[in-house]
Motif scaffolding. Structure first.
Motif, PDB file in Angstrom:
ATOM      1  N   ALA A  95       4.114  19.079 -35.497  1.00  9.97           N
ATOM      2  CA  ALA A  95       5.113  18.006 -35.598  1.00  9.97           C
ATOM      3  C   ALA A  95       4.434  16.651 -35.449  1.00  9.97           C
ATOM      4  CB  ALA A  95       6.186  18.190 -34.535  1.00  9.97           C
ATOM      5  N   LEU A  96       4.167  16.010 -36.577  1.00  6.81           N
ATOM      6  CA  LEU A  96       3.514  14.692 -36.578  1.00  6.81           C
ATOM      7  C   LEU A  96       4.538  13.595 -36.874  1.00  6.81           C
ATOM      8  CD1 LEU A  96       0.255  15.576 -38.541  1.00  6.81           C
ATOM      9  CD2 LEU A  96       0.419  14.974 -36.110  1.00  6.81           C
ATOM     10  N   GLY A  97       4.433  12.471 -36.181  1.00 10.57           N
ATOM     11  CA  GLY A  97       5.314  11.335 -36.443  1.00 10.57           C
ATOM     12  C   GLY A  97       6.705  11.531 -35.864  1.00 10.57           C
ATOM     13  N   ASP A  98       7.629  10.648 -36.279  1.00  9.82           N
ATOM     14  CA  ASP A  98       9.021  10.756 -35.842  1.00  9.82           C
ATOM     15  C   ASP A  98       9.631  12.039 -36.405  1.00  9.82           C
ATOM     16  OD1 ASP A  98       8.541   8.241 -34.862  1.00  9.82           O
ATOM     17  OD2 ASP A  98       9.902   7.202 -36.236  1.00  9.82           O
ATOM     18  N   ILE A  99      10.535  12.630 -35.636  1.00  6.55           N
ATOM     19  CA  ILE A  99      11.200  13.867 -36.063  1.00  6.55           C
ATOM     20  C   ILE A  99      12.709  13.626 -36.063  1.00  6.55           C
ATOM     21  CG2 ILE A  99      11.539  16.331 -35.588  1.00  6.55           C
ATOM     22  CD1 ILE A  99       8.634  15.614 -36.355  1.00  6.55           C
ATOM     23  N   THR A 100      13.387  14.112 -37.105  1.00  6.84           N
ATOM     24  CA  THR A 100      14.841  13.954 -37.186  1.00  6.84           C
ATOM     25  C   THR A 100      15.537  15.307 -37.196  1.00  6.84           C
ATOM     26  OG1 THR A 100      14.786  13.871 -39.593  1.00  6.84           O
ATOM     27  CG2 THR A 100      14.732  11.758 -38.444  1.00  6.84           C
TER      28      THR A 100
END
Lengths: 155, 155
Positions: A95-100
């Motif tokens: 899980a890289l970066g922002d997650i929605t």
């Protein structure tokens, strides 16, 4: 979001998330909130682990709290409260970066839950929530089992 | 804990927890750490929800991070790293006050995991962790599926 109903529900959902310090500290916030439909985002920065990817507990929290957020868009929060009875999460991609996360409760399901709760004191529903990176890839799948009960009945 | 090995492992586990800001902010800390045996505590105050009970995400985090903590007491952390591939949590009782979790990996299981990892590049284990209130009652049961892989092989 420009319609006043949508803005008001966004405020309601945001206030519900802020009411739990653990969630507030993770920076999780609503991007969209309509009756039976919520989109949340967990920012990378406060939630990364020592590998620079989003920590499992943050991904779980993003999935879990969308259940309460959906509840707030769907039911009378002065009469009922939600609780989670169990959850499962499967991690499928780094899980890289922002997650929605996006979740929905159909109006027929909302009516069924309310009817069950009025008849028995408990209304139950299951929710499966894919957690997505900015490229739209599923990094984890959260499944939660929720109940609502009459306010004041917590035992 | 008075023996120097135990104190050192307690420091190793505490440092591992602090390395992830999300865990550090929850105040989770080790009470005991020996080879294949860890006890962690989550304090109530930073983790309560708007009902004054411990929030589900904090309970999940307490269960999840004991997997990494056990890894640090059991394996060479310069050669291997742990990851969680999935977890389940069942909530069975309102979680009031501080909550503790205790988990063990038997030396035969540690040897089996290391042997698998050396042979295949992956060593897997499952962990079931009861989460207890101060009266010793189980408030939730966490089950996690963990893997260890050679350092540098994260893909």
């Amino acid at each position: 979001m420009t319609d006043s109903t949508g803005e008001s529900l966004l405020d309601v959902v945001a206030a519900g998330l802020r009411a739990i310090g653990f969630i507030e500290r993770s920076g999780i916030e609503p991007l969209e909130a309509r009756p039976g439909h919520v989109v949340l985002r967990a920012p990378a920065e406060p939630n990364v682990n020592h590998f620079g990817t989003m920590y499992a507990g943050a991904l779980y929290t993003l999935g879990e709290c969308i259940g309460g957020a959906l509840f707030r868009t769907s039911f009378d929060t002065t009469a009922w409260f939600p609780l989670v009875t169990g959850s499962t999460i499967r991690f499928t991609k780094i899980a890289l970066g922002d997650i929605t996360a996006e979740a929905r409760l159909h109006e027929d399901e909302i009516a069924r839950i309310l009817s069950d709760a009025e008849a028995t004191g408990k209304g139950s529903w299951d929710l499966e929530v894919p957690l997505l990176d900015s490229g739209g890839d599923v990094v984890a799948t959260y499944t939660g089992h929720y109940q609502m009960r009459p306010m004041g009945s917590l035992t």
